[in-house]
Motif scaffolding. Structure first.
Motif, PDB file in Angstrom:
ATOM      1  N   CYS A  52     100.724  25.809  -4.369  1.00 54.38           N
ATOM      2  CA  CYS A  52     100.856  26.385  -5.707  1.00 54.38           C
ATOM      3  C   CYS A  52      99.505  26.844  -6.219  1.00 54.38           C
ATOM      4  N   GLY A 105     101.817  19.081   1.202  1.00 60.34           N
ATOM      5  CA  GLY A 105     102.250  19.689   2.465  1.00 60.34           C
ATOM      6  C   GLY A 105     101.058  20.098   3.304  1.00 60.34           C
ATOM      7  N   GLY A 106     100.062  20.684   2.641  1.00 58.07           N
ATOM      8  CA  GLY A 106      98.859  21.119   3.342  1.00 58.07           C
ATOM      9  C   GLY A 106      98.013  19.964   3.827  1.00 58.07           C
ATOM     10  N   ASN A 132     102.408  16.608  -5.325  1.00 49.83           N
ATOM     11  CA  ASN A 132     103.600  16.776  -6.153  1.00 49.83           C
ATOM     12  C   ASN A 132     104.851  16.490  -5.322  1.00 49.83           C
ATOM     13  N   TYR A 135     107.029  20.724  -0.998  1.00 46.45           N
ATOM     14  CA  TYR A 135     106.497  22.088  -0.934  1.00 46.45           C
ATOM     15  C   TYR A 135     107.036  22.809  -2.150  1.00 46.45           C
ATOM     16  N   THR A 138     106.952  27.129  -2.205  1.00 46.44           N
ATOM     17  CA  THR A 138     108.028  27.835  -1.512  1.00 46.44           C
ATOM     18  C   THR A 138     109.401  27.444  -2.049  1.00 46.44           C
TER      19      THR A 138
ATOM     20  N   PRO B  27     109.412  25.789   6.137  1.00 44.23           N
ATOM     21  CA  PRO B  27     109.631  26.779   5.075  1.00 44.23           C
ATOM     22  C   PRO B  27     108.463  27.730   4.861  1.00 44.23           C
ATOM     23  N   GLU B  57     104.911  25.460  11.738  1.00 43.72           N
ATOM     24  CA  GLU B  57     105.656  26.410  12.566  1.00 43.72           C
ATOM     25  C   GLU B  57     105.324  26.209  14.041  1.00 43.72           C
ATOM     26  N   LEU B  85     101.117  31.561  13.423  1.00 41.19           N
ATOM     27  CA  LEU B  85     100.781  30.206  13.881  1.00 41.19           C
ATOM     28  C   LEU B  85     101.563  29.843  15.148  1.00 41.19           C
ATOM     29  N   ARG B 107     106.750  40.116   6.543  1.00 35.83           N
ATOM     30  CA  ARG B 107     105.906  39.918   5.357  1.00 35.83           C
ATOM     31  C   ARG B 107     104.471  40.245   5.743  1.00 35.83           C
TER      32      ARG B 107
HETATM   33  C1  LIG Z   1     101.370  28.862   8.409  1.00 39.49           C
HETATM   34  C2  LIG Z   1     102.101  28.899   7.118  1.00 39.49           C
HETATM   35  N1  LIG Z   1     103.335  28.366   7.048  1.00 39.49           N
HETATM   36  C3  LIG Z   1     104.021  28.379   5.895  1.00 39.49           C
HETATM   37  C4  LIG Z   1     103.475  28.930   4.785  1.00 39.49           C
HETATM   38  C5  LIG Z   1     104.309  28.993   3.526  1.00 39.49           C
HETATM   39  N2  LIG Z   1     103.883  28.062   2.498  1.00 39.49           N
HETATM   40  C6  LIG Z   1     103.039  28.456   1.529  1.00 39.49           C
HETATM   41  S1  LIG Z   1     102.732  27.238   0.429  1.00 39.49           S
HETATM   42  C7  LIG Z   1     103.782  26.178   1.223  1.00 39.49           C
HETATM   43  C8  LIG Z   1     104.068  24.810   0.701  1.00 39.49           C
HETATM   44  C9  LIG Z   1     102.884  24.135   0.154  1.00 39.49           C
HETATM   45  O1  LIG Z   1     103.235  22.836  -0.176  1.00 39.49           O
HETATM   46  P1  LIG Z   1     102.122  21.867  -0.696  1.00 39.49           P
HETATM   47  O2  LIG Z   1     100.967  21.837   0.230  1.00 39.49           O
HETATM   48  O3  LIG Z   1     102.765  20.570  -0.985  1.00 39.49           O
HETATM   49  O4  LIG Z   1     101.615  22.563  -2.051  1.00 39.49           O
HETATM   50  P2  LIG Z   1     102.510  22.907  -3.358  1.00 39.49           P
HETATM   51  O5  LIG Z   1     103.125  24.235  -3.123  1.00 39.49           O
HETATM   52  O6  LIG Z   1     103.502  21.837  -3.540  1.00 39.49           O
HETATM   53  O7  LIG Z   1     101.516  22.986  -4.456  1.00 39.49           O
HETATM   54  C10 LIG Z   1     104.335  26.773   2.348  1.00 39.49           C
HETATM   55  C11 LIG Z   1     105.304  26.111   3.219  1.00 39.49           C
HETATM   56  C12 LIG Z   1     102.184  29.491   4.893  1.00 39.49           C
HETATM   57  N3  LIG Z   1     101.574  30.079   3.863  1.00 39.49           N
HETATM   58  N4  LIG Z   1     101.528  29.444   6.059  1.00 39.49           N
END
Ligand SMILES: Cc1ncc(C[n+]2csc(CCOP(=O)(O)OP(=O)(O)O)c2C)c(N)n1
Ligand SMILES: [Mg+2]
Lengths: 298, 384
Positions: A52, A105-106, A132, A135, A138, B27, B57, B85, B107
């Motif tokens: 986010c 997630g990251g 939080n 993810y 997304t 996702p 991924e 990835l 995308r």
């Molecule tokens: C390699 C890759 N896979 C998937 C994504 C899509 N993606 C962007 S943000 C996100 C989720 C992030 O979750 P989190 O780290 O918990 O942060 P939050 O969005 O909850 O702040 C995903 C799956 C991406 N940008 N790059």
């Protein structure tokens, strides 16, 4: 005559985050950044992977932060920050604090390999994970930080999350890095203190911040602080720190923990839970709490 | 049964009707609904499959490959950063001859972050040995997933079904969702010639000396060359059973055309509006939408374009330092042919900038007013 009571403000007044950012109402993550930067100051570079916060900052060509930002790939917060630190040192800047700022997630999932690598090398970075518990960017999919019992779009009510949250602090402490801590947006003084402390330490520092997300938790925006506080008061998300993997300290002792149900009932993501399932979660919280107390006693 | 569904759900229904047995996915916007619906279908028992909610991924594809080698039908979906990835494992899938079927939502690649459509993500995977289908409607997406399993499993080559972000992924259309028993009759269960089983132990993918490696690649290419004919055959069979033909390309008024827009993805339908307008003005225009991109449908493209004096290839992608990728491919297909059209290369719509009727009008104006392109790349709609 009543005696005048004086409170000292321990939170720096300096604002490095401006209004006009894109966070939702009641976003814990945006508060967390604001507080962290107050502690770290302007000589900070931040690496933000997909999350986010990659959006909250603002769309090109805008930015809501008064510090430089490297928007890096999702799985690379820790390795990007390692590179930034090395690069800065080689061009003669040894002062700047390098901050990796990632979501759960990251951190818990796709970025764990890079994080573990950086921690093992004891890279001179601060890694902050705002948690939080899904993810959110997304659209609310489970992560390995999603708690037992929670609904997300990939853990639908019929198949709600059956596995407990990953013990990220345990994992990071096992790397024996100089500093690991939890923090919460409901305890700003504590959070600022921890970031200030982290700033003075060399090596890898990891701070795990509890950051409610009304959109993802189906909670009221005005309940963000209340929820974050309840998470601490129930013992679900205790405030503690671990130095060099050895010295565990509980920063906020709680004499009587509140029942977890109080915390759960304010959130739509737990609405489906029945009494026995809540009891199961209570047991899980109790066990984690007891384990933590034991570690802190040693 | 007719349903109004989004492009992403067309992928999910395609995978469901194909009875995918293992799904491993991660996702990413704008793919998330594919995974969310499949995860619900697995949860409520609509689909009897294992859904592995992996942590990246890279792991999604790795899990699909393991499952596929164990003998299960596998499906996944991703987009842009996620596809990038997976890159290492895309080679692993084709080199290992594992017929995974994957949806990729086109995308634009970061940085700067974009969630909007262009084709550089999937076209960057051109040389990984995957079959690639570029779709233009939700119906086509659903149907092609089923067909792709059939083609992939016959030749043991993985397939990618590609659709535009938002323009298709999030657009709702009426889709005829075929009956399960009919799909079962069309697509038999996956029964690979080799699999990981102690009953018949083999080692897969071990050290391969120069003595053998080249033959493995030669065989992959030879099987790739069989894809166009198999797409025709399975596409006609599909038509017999479901009333919809699934081909390598999709032609619109190409038979007597003197000017053809070559497109891929949803932009083709916009092109057709302009084709009609040009025809009203007496210009014999047409549209060739390339659906099968890998392997490249040489014969089809040659047979259509060698009758035409002028061709405008419209690319929503770029190979930096070269040209638009479909432009390269079309030129290479026409090279050395007895009748060569004048071929123009246009680049437009990167990072989700809209490709509109005006875009095609501008393209037609340029191409029709010139005997040769004046630039190697003609950019449309760029602020220079
Ligand atoms: C390699 C890759 N896979 C998937 C994504 C899509 N993606 C962007 S943000 C996100 C989720 C992030 O979750 P989190 O780290 O918990 O942060 P939050 O969005 O909850 O702040 C995903 C799956 C991406 N940008 N790059
Ligand atoms: Mg999160």
């Amino acid at each position: 005559m009543t005696k005048e009571r004086k409170m000292t403000l321990t939170i720096p007044k300096e604002e490095l985050m401006s209004p006009g950012h894109l966070a939702c109402q009641g976003c814990g993550a945006s508060l967390a950044m604001r507080l962290a930067l107050k502690a770290l100051g302007q000589r900070t570079v931040v690496c933000i992977p997909a999350c986010c916060w990659a959006v909250i900052d603002g769309p090109f060509p805008h930015s809501s932060l008064d510090i430089p930002i490297y928007h890096c790939a999702f799985e690379t917060a820790a390795s990007s920050a390692s590179g930034v630190k090395a690069g800065l040192e080689m061009v003669g800047d040894t002062e700047t604090t390098v901050l990796a700022w990632a979501g759960d997630g990251g951190t818990f999932d796709i970025g764990l390999q890079a994080l573990s690598g950086a921690a093992e090398r004891n890279e001179d970075i601060i890694y902050a994970c705002y948690d939080n518990e899904a993810y959110m960017n997304t659209g609310i999919q489970r992560s390995s930080a999603t708690p037992l019992g929670a609904w997300t779009t990939t853990t639908p009510v019929k198949h709600y999350k059956k596995h407990p949250k990953k013990d990220i602090i345990g994992i990071m402490a096992a790397h024996r890095i100089p500093y690991v801590a939890t923090a919460s947006v409901a305890y700003p003084e504590d959070m600022v203190k921890k970031f200030k402390k982290a700033k003075e330490i060399k090596g890898t520092r990891f701070i795990h911040i509890f950051a409610p997300c009304p959109a993802g938790w189906k909670s009221r925006p005005e309940d963000t602080i209340k929820l974050a506080r309840l998470a601490v008061q129930t013992g679900y998300f205790p405030l503690y720190e671990v130095e060099y993997g050895e010295k565990w300290t509980l920063n906020l002792k709680i004499k009587e923990r509140k029942p977890i149900a109080e915390y759960l009932k304010l959130q739509g993501r737990f609405r489906h839970l029945k009494d026995d399932e809540i009891a199961m979660i209570q047991k899980e919280v109790d066990a984690n709490w007891e384990r933590l107390l034991k570690r802190c006693e040693q | 049964m007719k349903k109004v569904i989004m492009g992403n759900h067309a992928l999910s229904y395609g995978a469901m009707l194909s009875r995918a047995q293992v799904i491993a996915a991660y996702p990413i916007t704008p793919q998330t609904q594919v995974v969310e619906l499949l995860s619900e279908m697995c949860a409520d028992g609509t689909l009897n499959a294992k859904f592995i909610k992996v942590e990246s991924e890279h792991s999604a594809m790795a899990a699909c490959l393991g499952a596929s080698l164990a003998g299960a039908r596998t499906f996944t979906a991703t987009s842009a950063q996620g596809l990038a990835l997976m890159h290492e494992l895309l080679h692993w899938a084709s080199g290992g001859r594992l017929p995974v079927v994957m949806g990729n939502i086109n995308r634009a690649m970061a940085p700067g972050w974009s969630i909007w459509t262009d084709q550089n993500d999937s076209l960057s995977q051109r040389d990984t040995g995957w079959i690639q289908f570029y779709c233009a409607s939700n119906q086509e997406v659903l149907d092609t997933v089923i067909q792709a399993f059939k083609v992939s499993e016959k030749l043991m080559i993985p397939s990618m079904i590609v659709l535009d972000a938002f323009a298709l992924s999030h657009t709702y259309e009426v889709v005829d969702v075929p009956d399960q028993d009919k799909v079962d009759a069309y697509l038999p269960p996956f029964n690979p010639p080799f699999r990981l089983t102690p009953d018949d132990p083999h080692a897969f993918g071990g050290l391969t000396s120069p003595e053998h490696y080249m033959e493995l690649r030669y065989k992959l290419q030879k099987d790739m060359e069989k894809v166009p004919a198999l797409v025709e055959e399975t596409g006609k069979e599909y038509e017999k059973m479901f009333g919809r033909y699934l081909g390598q390309v999709d032609e619109y008024l190409c038979d007597d055309a003197e000017f053809i827009f070559v497109t891929s993805g949803t932009a083709g339908y916009t092109a057709r509006v302009v084709v009609d307008e040009l025809r009203e003005k007496g210009i014999k225009a047409g549209n060739l939408r390339i659906k099968l991109f890998r392997p490249f449908p040489f014969e089809k493209v040659r047979s259509i374009l060698s009758k035409v004096p002028k061709v405008a290839v419209v690319d929503r992608n770029i190979s930096y330092g070269h040209h638009g990728i479909f432009y390269q491919e079309v030129k290479s297909a026409m090279y050395g042919q007895p009748h060569q059209p004048v071929i123009f290369g246009f680049i437009t719509g990167l990072g989700g900038r809209d490709i509109t009727r005006d875009t095609f009008k501008e393209i037609a104006d340029y191409a029709l007013s010139k005997s040769q392109a004046e630039e190697e790349i003609v950019w449309i709609g760029v602020k220079k």
